[in-house]
Enzyme design. Structure first.
Site, short mmCIF file in Angstrom:
data_model
loop_
_atom_site.label_atom_id
_atom_site.label_comp_id
_atom_site.label_asym_id
_atom_site.label_seq_id
_atom_site.Cartn_x
_atom_site.Cartn_y
_atom_site.Cartn_z
N LEU A 20 0.82 -1.21 0.00
CA LEU A 20 0.00 0.00 0.00
C LEU A 20 0.85 1.26 0.00
O LEU A 20 0.54 2.24 -0.69
CB LEU A 20 -0.93 -0.01 1.21
N SER A 140 -5.59 2.55 8.73
CA SER A 140 -6.19 1.65 9.69
C SER A 140 -6.83 0.48 8.94
O SER A 140 -6.39 0.12 7.85
CB SER A 140 -7.20 2.41 10.55
N TYR A 154 -3.38 -7.50 17.13
CA TYR A 154 -3.45 -6.62 15.97
C TYR A 154 -4.64 -5.67 16.08
O TYR A 154 -4.51 -4.45 15.88
CB TYR A 154 -3.53 -7.45 14.69
N LYS A 158 -4.72 -1.38 16.38
CA LYS A 158 -5.44 -0.50 15.46
C LYS A 158 -6.58 0.25 16.15
O LYS A 158 -6.87 1.40 15.81
CB LYS A 158 -5.97 -1.31 14.26
#
Length: 288
Positions: A20, A140, A154, A158
Site C-alpha cells: 500500500l 487503519s 493486531y 489498530k
C-alpha cells in the site's frame, strides 16, 4: 484565462517500499507531487526513485525509534520547505490467540502499529502548522471496528491508533490540519505473507484455526506461484485516498475497499448486539 497550475505538495509516507505504501507513493508522484518515503531496507524504493529522480526520495527509518523519527521528519521538512501530507502506513499483522502471545511479540507490534504512527504524527505537527495546515492520514483497517479471534493484539493496536487519532483530530483542527482514519478492507499486499508474524501455536486452538483459516498450521503455507490474488489491487486504495483528500468536506473516517462497508456494517451490528437486548440506551440513528 489560463488555469493556475496545481501546487506541488510534499508527502511523507512511511513503509513506502512495497504494498500500500508504494501504491500511495506512486499515486502522489503521478499527480506531480513530491514523495519522501521511509523504508526499513535500503533500496526498497529504488524503482520509484529511478523513475522520479527529482521528486522521490528514500529514507531509512524504524518508526518505533521516536528520536530517529523526529530527526527524519525535521530533515524532510527542512529539505522540502515543509510538509503537506503525512501518511502513516508502516505496520504489520500478527496472528495468535491471547494465550499464545509472548510479551515481546505484543510490545513489538504495538510499538510499530501504534507508537510508530504516534511519533510520526507528533513530529509532523509543527511543520504542518508552520505551513498553514495539511493532512495526517492513518492507515487503519476494518479490524479497528470489530475484532476477530487470533487477531486480538493486531485489533488492539489498530483500535488504539484510532483512539489517539480521533483525539488528535480535535486538537489540531485549529491549525488547519485534517486527520483521516482510512479503514481498509482486503488488498493484495504482503500483509498476510512475509509481513505477518505468528505466535507459537498451542494445540488447544487447532480447531479454531481450522475453522478460521482452513488449516491449524501456522505460519500459513506459501501460495503457489500461479495462484491469483483474490484481494483488490493496492492502486485502487491509492486512488480512493487521493479522491478522499481532494474532498473539502472529507470526514474523519473513510472506508476503502469494496469489502470494507459490509465488514464495517457487520462489526458495528455485532458491537450493538454485544450490549444484549436490554441495553440502557437507544442505538443512534443516522443523522445525515
Amino acid at each position: 484565462m489560463p488555469e493556475t497550475p496545481a501546487r506541488v505538495r510534499t508527502w511523507l509516507i512511511t513503509g513506502a517500499g512495497r504494498g500500500l505504501g508504494r501504491a500511495f507513493a506512486q499515486a502522489a508522484l503521478a499527480q506531480g507531487d513530491r514523495v519522501i518515503g521511509t523504508v526499513r531496507s535500503p533500496g526498497a524504493m529504488s524503482q520509484l526513485v529511478d523513475a522520479h529522480p527529482n521528486s522521490a526520495r528514500e529514507v531509512l527509518l524504524d518508526v518505533r525509534d521516536a528520536q530517529a523519527v523526529t530527526a527524519v521528519v525535521d530533515d524532510a521538512a527542512q529539505e522540502s520547505g515543509g510538509l503537506d501530507v503525512v501518511v502513516n502506513n508502516a505496520g504489520a499483522g500478527f496472528v495468535g490467540a491471547i494465550e499464545e502471545v509472548e510479551e515481546q511479540q505484543a510490545r513489538d507490534l504495538v510499538d510499530l502499529n501504534l507508537f510508530g504512527a504516534m511519533w510520526v504524527s507528533r513530529a509532523a505537527i509543527p511543520h504542518l502548522r508552520a505551513g498553514g495546515g495539511g493532512d495526517i492520514v492513518q492507515i487503519s483497517t476494518v479490524g479497528a471496528v470489530g475484532a476477530m479471534p487470533t487477531f486480538g493484539v493486531y485489533n488492539a493496536s489498530k483500535w488504539a491508533l484510532e483512539g489517539f487519532s480521533e483525539a488528535l483530530s480535535a486538537e489540531v483542527a485549529q491549525f488547519g490540519i485534517r486527520v483521516t482514519i482510512a479503514q481498509l478492507g482486503g488488498f493484495a499486499t504482503d500483509w498476510a505473507g512475509t509481513s505477518m508474524t505468528f505466535a507459537e501455536p498451542k494445540p488447544e486452538y487447532d480447531a479454531l484455526r481450522t475453522d478460521l483459516f482452513g488449516t491449524p498450521v501456522v505460519p500459513w503455507p506459501a501460495p503457489d506461484a500461479d495462484t491469483q490474488p483474490t484481494d483488490a489491487d493496492p492502486r485502487l486504495a491509492a486512488d480512493a485516498l487521493i479522491a478522499h483528500l481532494g474532498d473539502p468536506d472529507r470526514p474523519l473516517r473513510v472506508l476503502i475497499g469494496d469489502d470494507a462497508p459490509e465488514q464495517a456494517t457487520l462489526a458495528y451490528a455485532a458491537r450493538r448486539d454485544s450490549y444484549g437486548t436490554r441495553r440502557p440506551f437507544d442505538w443512534p440513528e443516522d443523522s445525515a
